[in-house]
Scaffold this motif. Structure first.
Motif, PDB file in Angstrom:
ATOM      1  N   LEU A  15       0.826  -1.212   0.000  1.00 58.30           N
ATOM      2  CA  LEU A  15       0.000   0.000   0.000  1.00 58.30           C
ATOM      3  C   LEU A  15       0.861   1.264   0.000  1.00 58.30           C
ATOM      4  O   LEU A  15       0.560   2.226  -0.713  1.00 58.30           O
ATOM      5  CB  LEU A  15      -0.928  -0.007   1.213  1.00 58.30           C
ATOM      6  CG  LEU A  15      -2.071  -1.032   1.180  1.00 58.30           C
ATOM      7  CD1 LEU A  15      -2.788  -1.071   2.519  1.00 58.30           C
ATOM      8  CD2 LEU A  15      -3.054  -0.696   0.064  1.00 58.30           C
ATOM      9  N   MET A  16       1.929   1.254   0.787  1.00 56.35           N
ATOM     10  CA  MET A  16       2.798   2.429   0.830  1.00 56.35           C
ATOM     11  C   MET A  16       3.484   2.665  -0.511  1.00 56.35           C
ATOM     12  O   MET A  16       3.610   3.801  -0.976  1.00 56.35           O
ATOM     13  CB  MET A  16       3.846   2.277   1.945  1.00 56.35           C
ATOM     14  CG  MET A  16       3.274   2.409   3.343  1.00 56.35           C
ATOM     15  SD  MET A  16       4.559   2.531   4.635  1.00 56.35           S
ATOM     16  CE  MET A  16       5.316   0.913   4.515  1.00 56.35           C
ATOM     17  N   ALA A  17       3.929   1.576  -1.149  1.00 53.95           N
ATOM     18  CA  ALA A  17       4.578   1.702  -2.456  1.00 53.95           C
ATOM     19  C   ALA A  17       3.600   2.220  -3.508  1.00 53.95           C
ATOM     20  O   ALA A  17       3.943   3.072  -4.333  1.00 53.95           O
ATOM     21  CB  ALA A  17       5.139   0.341  -2.886  1.00 53.95           C
ATOM     22  N   MET A  18       2.361   1.727  -3.455  1.00 51.02           N
ATOM     23  CA  MET A  18       1.334   2.204  -4.380  1.00 51.02           C
ATOM     24  C   MET A  18       1.093   3.702  -4.184  1.00 51.02           C
ATOM     25  O   MET A  18       0.966   4.455  -5.145  1.00 51.02           O
ATOM     26  CB  MET A  18       0.022   1.434  -4.155  1.00 51.02           C
ATOM     27  CG  MET A  18      -1.097   1.804  -5.127  1.00 51.02           C
ATOM     28  SD  MET A  18      -2.687   1.048  -4.668  1.00 51.02           S
ATOM     29  CE  MET A  18      -2.263  -0.692  -4.700  1.00 51.02           C
ATOM     30  N   ALA A  19       1.053   4.120  -2.920  1.00 53.67           N
ATOM     31  CA  ALA A  19       0.816   5.528  -2.606  1.00 53.67           C
ATOM     32  C   ALA A  19       1.951   6.410  -3.112  1.00 53.67           C
ATOM     33  O   ALA A  19       1.714   7.476  -3.692  1.00 53.67           O
ATOM     34  CB  ALA A  19       0.652   5.696  -1.093  1.00 53.67           C
ATOM     35  N   VAL A  20       3.189   5.975  -2.906  1.00 58.80           N
ATOM     36  CA  VAL A  20       4.342   6.759  -3.356  1.00 58.80           C
ATOM     37  C   VAL A  20       4.344   6.867  -4.877  1.00 58.80           C
ATOM     38  O   VAL A  20       4.585   7.932  -5.446  1.00 58.80           O
ATOM     39  CB  VAL A  20       5.662   6.129  -2.860  1.00 58.80           C
ATOM     40  CG1 VAL A  20       6.856   6.833  -3.497  1.00 58.80           C
ATOM     41  CG2 VAL A  20       5.760   6.222  -1.342  1.00 58.80           C
TER      42      VAL A  20
END
Length: 206
Positions: free
Chosen positions: A9-14
């Protein structure tokens, strides 16, 4: 599994915030700017940046530094690879006007907060961004939340300096970075308050 969900999720957000072009989260602000200055991707720079943060942990903690901290490289490498993967996958999004860019930025912050929520509640390996804040908190005997704000602010300042001197303007560090810094932590707290049973369930699985 919980950490993997958080990293994804964090990678998708970045990746989404990177494509929106209005600035990424504080922890990704330096990799974002450097990726605009070099042939390296934001994911590749993120991996290098995480190594630098772990080396800084060594300098700060000295004898108190645990070599187990190098395990932070595992999620960091995965995180960097996922950022590049999502950047490619989401490149089709029509982010050609400010309204679309701002919407994408806000959505990325909401997703990022969920990612942080899962990461924190995985109770496994710290990411280097949290690791450096923990090291400073131990060395200065300050509370982690306060130090985390300092560390995030420092990263943004460094990113701004790099952007101004390397790109001749606030490129890669913009209103999205400020929004992320102001909103993400509050959303994580909100998610935690809204889902107490789910949070307990995650702790039991950790």
């Amino acid at each position: 599994m919980t950490l993997a969900c958080g990293l994804t999720l964090m990678a998708m957000a970045v990746a989404l915030s990177k494509l929106a072009g209005l600035g990424t989260s504080p922890i990704s602000s330096i990799p974002n700017v450097v990726s605009l200055m070099t042939p390296l991707t934001i994911g590749q720079v993120t991996m290098v940046f995480m190594v630098i943060l772990i080396l800084l942990e060594m300098l700060i903690l000295r004898r108190e530094f645990s070599w187990w901290a190098w395990l932070q490289l595992v999620p960091s490498v995965i995180f960097g690879a996922l950022i590049d993967t999502f950047t490619r996958w989401l490149a089709w999004l029509p982010l050609h006007n400010y309204a679309a860019q701002l919407t994408a930025t806000i959505v990325s912050i909401v997703i990022l907060a969920w990612g942080v929520y899962f990461e924190v509640n995985s109770r496994t390996i710290l990411m280097a961004g949290e690791g450096i804040a923990t090291a400073v908190a131990v060395a200065t005997k300050r509370k982690f939340p306060v130090v985390k704000v300092w560390c995030d602010a420092t990263m943004v300042v460094v990113a701004v300096i790099l952007a101004v001197f390397g790109l001749h303007g606030l490129v890669g560090v913009r209103e999205g970075t400020i929004l992320s810094a102001l909103i993400t932590g509050r959303l994580v707290n909100l998610y935690t308050e809204m889902t107490p049973n789910f949070t307990i369930w995650l702790h039991e699985r950790a």
